[in-house]
Design a protein around this motif. Structure first.
Motif, PDB file in Angstrom:
ATOM      1  N   MET A   1      -0.144  -4.848  -3.848  1.00  0.00           N
ATOM      2  CA  MET A   1       0.028  -5.583  -5.085  1.00  0.00           C
ATOM      3  C   MET A   1       1.498  -5.992  -5.219  1.00  0.00           C
ATOM      4  O   MET A   1       2.386  -5.231  -4.907  1.00  0.00           O
ATOM      5  CB  MET A   1      -0.400  -4.709  -6.274  1.00  0.00           C
ATOM      6  N   GLN A   2       1.729  -7.197  -5.657  1.00  0.00           N
ATOM      7  CA  GLN A   2       3.067  -7.727  -5.858  1.00  0.00           C
ATOM      8  C   GLN A   2       3.562  -7.373  -7.259  1.00  0.00           C
ATOM      9  O   GLN A   2       2.772  -7.116  -8.166  1.00  0.00           O
ATOM     10  CB  GLN A   2       3.031  -9.249  -5.712  1.00  0.00           C
ATOM     11  N   ILE A   3       4.877  -7.404  -7.445  1.00  0.00           N
ATOM     12  CA  ILE A   3       5.472  -7.089  -8.741  1.00  0.00           C
ATOM     13  C   ILE A   3       4.912  -8.015  -9.817  1.00  0.00           C
ATOM     14  O   ILE A   3       4.520  -7.576 -10.893  1.00  0.00           O
ATOM     15  CB  ILE A   3       7.015  -7.171  -8.667  1.00  0.00           C
ATOM     16  N   ILE A  94      14.402   7.187   4.867  1.00  0.00           N
ATOM     17  CA  ILE A  94      13.587   6.873   3.685  1.00  0.00           C
ATOM     18  C   ILE A  94      13.297   5.384   3.628  1.00  0.00           C
ATOM     19  O   ILE A  94      12.148   4.965   3.456  1.00  0.00           O
ATOM     20  CB  ILE A  94      14.296   7.341   2.387  1.00  0.00           C
ATOM     21  N   ILE A  95      14.336   4.569   3.806  1.00  0.00           N
ATOM     22  CA  ILE A  95      14.180   3.120   3.681  1.00  0.00           C
ATOM     23  C   ILE A  95      13.271   2.562   4.772  1.00  0.00           C
ATOM     24  O   ILE A  95      12.426   1.708   4.503  1.00  0.00           O
ATOM     25  CB  ILE A  95      15.557   2.421   3.682  1.00  0.00           C
ATOM     26  N   LYS A  96      13.403   3.040   5.991  1.00  0.00           N
ATOM     27  CA  LYS A  96      12.577   2.475   7.069  1.00  0.00           C
ATOM     28  C   LYS A  96      11.093   2.790   6.876  1.00  0.00           C
ATOM     29  O   LYS A  96      10.241   2.086   7.398  1.00  0.00           O
ATOM     30  CB  LYS A  96      13.066   2.919   8.443  1.00  0.00           C
ATOM     31  N   ASN A  97      10.775   3.815   6.081  1.00  0.00           N
ATOM     32  CA  ASN A  97       9.378   4.165   5.831  1.00  0.00           C
ATOM     33  C   ASN A  97       8.793   3.506   4.585  1.00  0.00           C
ATOM     34  O   ASN A  97       7.620   3.700   4.279  1.00  0.00           O
ATOM     35  CB  ASN A  97       9.223   5.683   5.743  1.00  0.00           C
ATOM     36  N   LEU A  98       9.598   2.733   3.856  1.00  0.00           N
ATOM     37  CA  LEU A  98       9.106   2.052   2.665  1.00  0.00           C
ATOM     38  C   LEU A  98       8.307   0.805   3.048  1.00  0.00           C
ATOM     39  O   LEU A  98       8.568   0.184   4.067  1.00  0.00           O
ATOM     40  CB  LEU A  98      10.280   1.625   1.774  1.00  0.00           C
ATOM     41  N   SER A  99       7.378   0.445   2.187  1.00  0.00           N
ATOM     42  CA  SER A  99       6.659  -0.814   2.374  1.00  0.00           C
ATOM     43  C   SER A  99       7.610  -1.951   2.023  1.00  0.00           C
ATOM     44  O   SER A  99       8.669  -1.734   1.430  1.00  0.00           O
ATOM     45  CB  SER A  99       5.430  -0.868   1.463  1.00  0.00           C
ATOM     46  N   GLU A 100       7.227  -3.181   2.354  1.00  0.00           N
ATOM     47  CA  GLU A 100       8.056  -4.336   2.021  1.00  0.00           C
ATOM     48  C   GLU A 100       8.255  -4.448   0.515  1.00  0.00           C
ATOM     49  O   GLU A 100       9.341  -4.755   0.042  1.00  0.00           O
ATOM     50  CB  GLU A 100       7.448  -5.621   2.577  1.00  0.00           C
ATOM     51  N   GLU A 101       7.211  -4.194  -0.256  1.00  0.00           N
ATOM     52  CA  GLU A 101       7.328  -4.268  -1.721  1.00  0.00           C
ATOM     53  C   GLU A 101       8.267  -3.188  -2.249  1.00  0.00           C
ATOM     54  O   GLU A 101       9.041  -3.429  -3.167  1.00  0.00           O
ATOM     55  CB  GLU A 101       5.947  -4.144  -2.387  1.00  0.00           C
TER      56      GLU A 101
END
Length: 115
Positions: A1-3, A94-101
């Motif tokens: 889901m997008q913002i 942490i950042i590399k495991n985040l989704s694009e959103e």
């Protein structure tokens, strides 16, 4: 889901029109439309105001965005992990495991601090 999709969903759940929400936020209805459609991004301050209108914290907003994925950051008790090089490594992991959103959300959150 997008913002923008989440904002639209929250607005509709609260029986608000775009113009109602725009008026509460003191922005134009066109801005709400562009944010909801993903054409325009909401900055940190506006996103905070939007969350406030819906009785949400930014954290709970992003949890909703990620369909209630646990994104809680656990602070290590080991003092050696708080050294500069370890923090950099931890943040990178942490950042590399985040989704694009999630990355976009983090960027919006940090943007005021990097200018």
């Amino acid at each position: 889901m997008q913002i923008g999709q989440l904002i639209r969903s929250l607005r509709k759940e609260n029986n608000l029109s775009m113009s109602d929400l725009a008026q509460k936020l003191d922005i134009s209805q066109a801005s709400i439309s562009r944010i909801e459609s993903g054409i325009q991004e909401a900055n940190y301050a506006l996103l905070s105001e939007i969350c406030e209108q819906f009785g949400l914290t930014l954290s709970s907003f992003f949890l909703l965005l990620e369909n209630k994925v646990d994104t809680t950051i656990k602070i290590p008790q080991d003092k050696s992990l708080l050294q500069s090089e370890n923090i950099d490594d931890e943040l990178f992991n942490i950042i590399k495991n985040l989704s694009e959103e999630q990355k976009k959300g983090l960027y919006v959150l940090l943007l005021p601090y990097i200018r």
